[in-house]
Design a protein around this motif. Sequence first.
Motif, PDB file in Angstrom:
ATOM      1  N   SER A   6       0.823  -1.209   0.000  1.00  0.00           N
ATOM      2  CA  SER A   6       0.000   0.000   0.000  1.00  0.00           C
ATOM      3  C   SER A   6       0.858   1.261   0.000  1.00  0.00           C
ATOM      4  N   ARG A   7       2.171   1.099   0.240  1.00  0.00           N
ATOM      5  CA  ARG A   7       3.093   2.232   0.234  1.00  0.00           C
ATOM      6  C   ARG A   7       4.101   2.107  -0.913  1.00  0.00           C
ATOM      7  N   SER A   8       3.703   1.436  -1.957  1.00  0.00           N
ATOM      8  CA  SER A   8       4.581   1.228  -3.104  1.00  0.00           C
ATOM      9  C   SER A   8       3.730   1.080  -4.362  1.00  0.00           C
ATOM     10  N   VAL A   9       4.387   0.992  -5.529  1.00  0.00           N
ATOM     11  CA  VAL A   9       3.698   0.602  -6.758  1.00  0.00           C
ATOM     12  C   VAL A   9       4.309  -0.719  -7.202  1.00  0.00           C
ATOM     13  N   THR A  10       3.476  -1.553  -7.807  1.00  0.00           N
ATOM     14  CA  THR A  10       3.905  -2.897  -8.193  1.00  0.00           C
ATOM     15  C   THR A  10       3.734  -3.069  -9.692  1.00  0.00           C
ATOM     16  N   ILE A  11       4.725  -3.710 -10.321  1.00  0.00           N
ATOM     17  CA  ILE A  11       4.611  -4.038 -11.739  1.00  0.00           C
ATOM     18  C   ILE A  11       4.380  -5.538 -11.875  1.00  0.00           C
ATOM     19  N   ILE A  93      -5.655  -1.463 -10.351  1.00  0.00           N
ATOM     20  CA  ILE A  93      -4.955  -1.900 -11.552  1.00  0.00           C
ATOM     21  C   ILE A  93      -4.885  -0.745 -12.549  1.00  0.00           C
ATOM     22  N   ARG A  94      -3.695  -0.465 -13.023  1.00  0.00           N
ATOM     23  CA  ARG A  94      -3.468   0.602 -13.980  1.00  0.00           C
ATOM     24  C   ARG A  94      -2.833   0.012 -15.233  1.00  0.00           C
ATOM     25  N   THR A  95      -3.282   0.466 -16.393  1.00  0.00           N
ATOM     26  CA  THR A  95      -2.774  -0.065 -17.660  1.00  0.00           C
ATOM     27  C   THR A  95      -2.125   1.009 -18.532  1.00  0.00           C
ATOM     28  N   ALA A  96      -2.142   2.263 -18.093  1.00  0.00           N
ATOM     29  CA  ALA A  96      -1.518   3.363 -18.834  1.00  0.00           C
ATOM     30  C   ALA A  96      -0.888   4.340 -17.857  1.00  0.00           C
ATOM     31  N   ILE A  97       0.325   4.770 -18.161  1.00  0.00           N
ATOM     32  CA  ILE A  97       1.064   5.630 -17.238  1.00  0.00           C
ATOM     33  C   ILE A  97       0.314   6.921 -16.930  1.00  0.00           C
ATOM     34  N   GLU A  98      -0.447   7.433 -17.899  1.00  0.00           N
ATOM     35  CA  GLU A  98      -1.167   8.683 -17.654  1.00  0.00           C
ATOM     36  C   GLU A  98      -2.256   8.531 -16.593  1.00  0.00           C
ATOM     37  N   ASP A  99      -2.561   7.285 -16.226  1.00  0.00           N
ATOM     38  CA  ASP A  99      -3.591   7.035 -15.203  1.00  0.00           C
ATOM     39  C   ASP A  99      -2.996   6.828 -13.817  1.00  0.00           C
ATOM     40  N   VAL A 100      -1.721   7.164 -13.648  1.00  0.00           N
ATOM     41  CA  VAL A 100      -1.063   6.940 -12.366  1.00  0.00           C
ATOM     42  C   VAL A 100      -1.837   7.618 -11.237  1.00  0.00           C
ATOM     43  N   GLU A 101      -2.017   6.879 -10.141  1.00  0.00           N
ATOM     44  CA  GLU A 101      -2.682   7.437  -8.969  1.00  0.00           C
ATOM     45  C   GLU A 101      -1.732   7.524  -7.789  1.00  0.00           C
ATOM     46  N   GLY A 102      -0.906   6.467  -7.607  1.00  0.00           N
ATOM     47  CA  GLY A 102       0.064   6.537  -6.521  1.00  0.00           C
ATOM     48  C   GLY A 102       0.218   5.220  -5.801  1.00  0.00           C
ATOM     49  N   PRO A 103       0.603   5.253  -4.532  1.00  0.00           N
ATOM     50  CA  PRO A 103       0.798   4.020  -3.766  1.00  0.00           C
ATOM     51  C   PRO A 103      -0.444   3.117  -3.844  1.00  0.00           C
ATOM     52  N   GLY A 104      -0.195   1.829  -4.032  1.00  0.00           N
ATOM     53  CA  GLY A 104      -1.288   0.883  -4.159  1.00  0.00           C
ATOM     54  C   GLY A 104      -1.640   0.551  -5.595  1.00  0.00           C
ATOM     55  N   ASP A 105      -0.977   1.225  -6.569  1.00  0.00           N
ATOM     56  CA  ASP A 105      -1.204   0.911  -7.980  1.00  0.00           C
ATOM     57  C   ASP A 105      -0.509  -0.403  -8.341  1.00  0.00           C
ATOM     58  N   LEU A 106      -1.185  -1.214  -9.156  1.00  0.00           N
ATOM     59  CA  LEU A 106      -0.593  -2.409  -9.754  1.00  0.00           C
ATOM     60  C   LEU A 106      -0.597  -2.192 -11.261  1.00  0.00           C
TER      61      LEU A 106
END
Length: 279
Positions: A6-11, A93-106
């Motif tokens: 929850s304090r990171s982004v995951t690929i 879940i994010r599929t495009a960089i322009e949709d970045v939200e922050g910590p908790g993104d996969l």
Amino acid sequence: MRIDRSRSVTIWMQGGLGNQLFQLNAGFHASALSKVPLRISRRSYLRDRLRKYEIGPIVSDLDHESLVESLYVGSPYSNGLPAKETPRGRLRIRTAIEDVEGPGDLWVGFFQNQASVAYPSLPVTSRLSMIRLSRAGKRVAQITRGAVVAHVRRGDYAATAAAKSTFGELSTNYYLEALEALGASVADTVFFTDDVTHVMREFGVSRTSVIGRADLASPLETVVAMGLAPSIVIPNSTFSWWASEMVRPKGRVVAPQRWFLDRSEESSPVRSEWIRVAN
């Protein structure tokens, strides 16, 4: 010490080496935008019988999800497409960089398009350049530093209908025209390929001019060895795209005019400064 998801982004890593490098670069970009650490999930390789997780040597400093944790989080796919969040881990879940939200993104996808090539590849190429080559790799590097390199990819590109409809099959003439554009000849060229016999037959070269998969320690080392060349001819393959990124600051890159035969130019990871040859 493990980083809280929850304090990171995951690929979400998937596919072959070229795909993994694109995903890693997207992950670094998302991490920088979010100002939180990057984590890596390798769960897709539990079921992938054709590909392996290849980038381990260049990301040993990054946090990786444990098997137990990744099983708890669950798959980001629903009916073959990315969902909005994971079933149990509740990661967005994010599929495009322009949709970045922050910590908790996969981050889920292949990230091979114009949007992806717009942000720097240096976070990945700098890691590639630090790889220690094997003894065989050093021998090949001595050759490639003074030669034009051409990557001839066969494998699934030549064998499956799906790959042919998406990428086509590059002819020998494509490579001859590409070398001519560089002012080079077949005799000046070192060929990297997954089909040594095909290259020797089509280009009339000896085995000493051809580097096959078994000649180097790993696919990762192969990318690095190709990237040491002063100029490179690539097919529409993410594998050698990353070698071309290592060549690009100092040399020239020749690539097919069309990357995807079934998609628009905007969806292709092409660079404006490449020399383009019809395919």
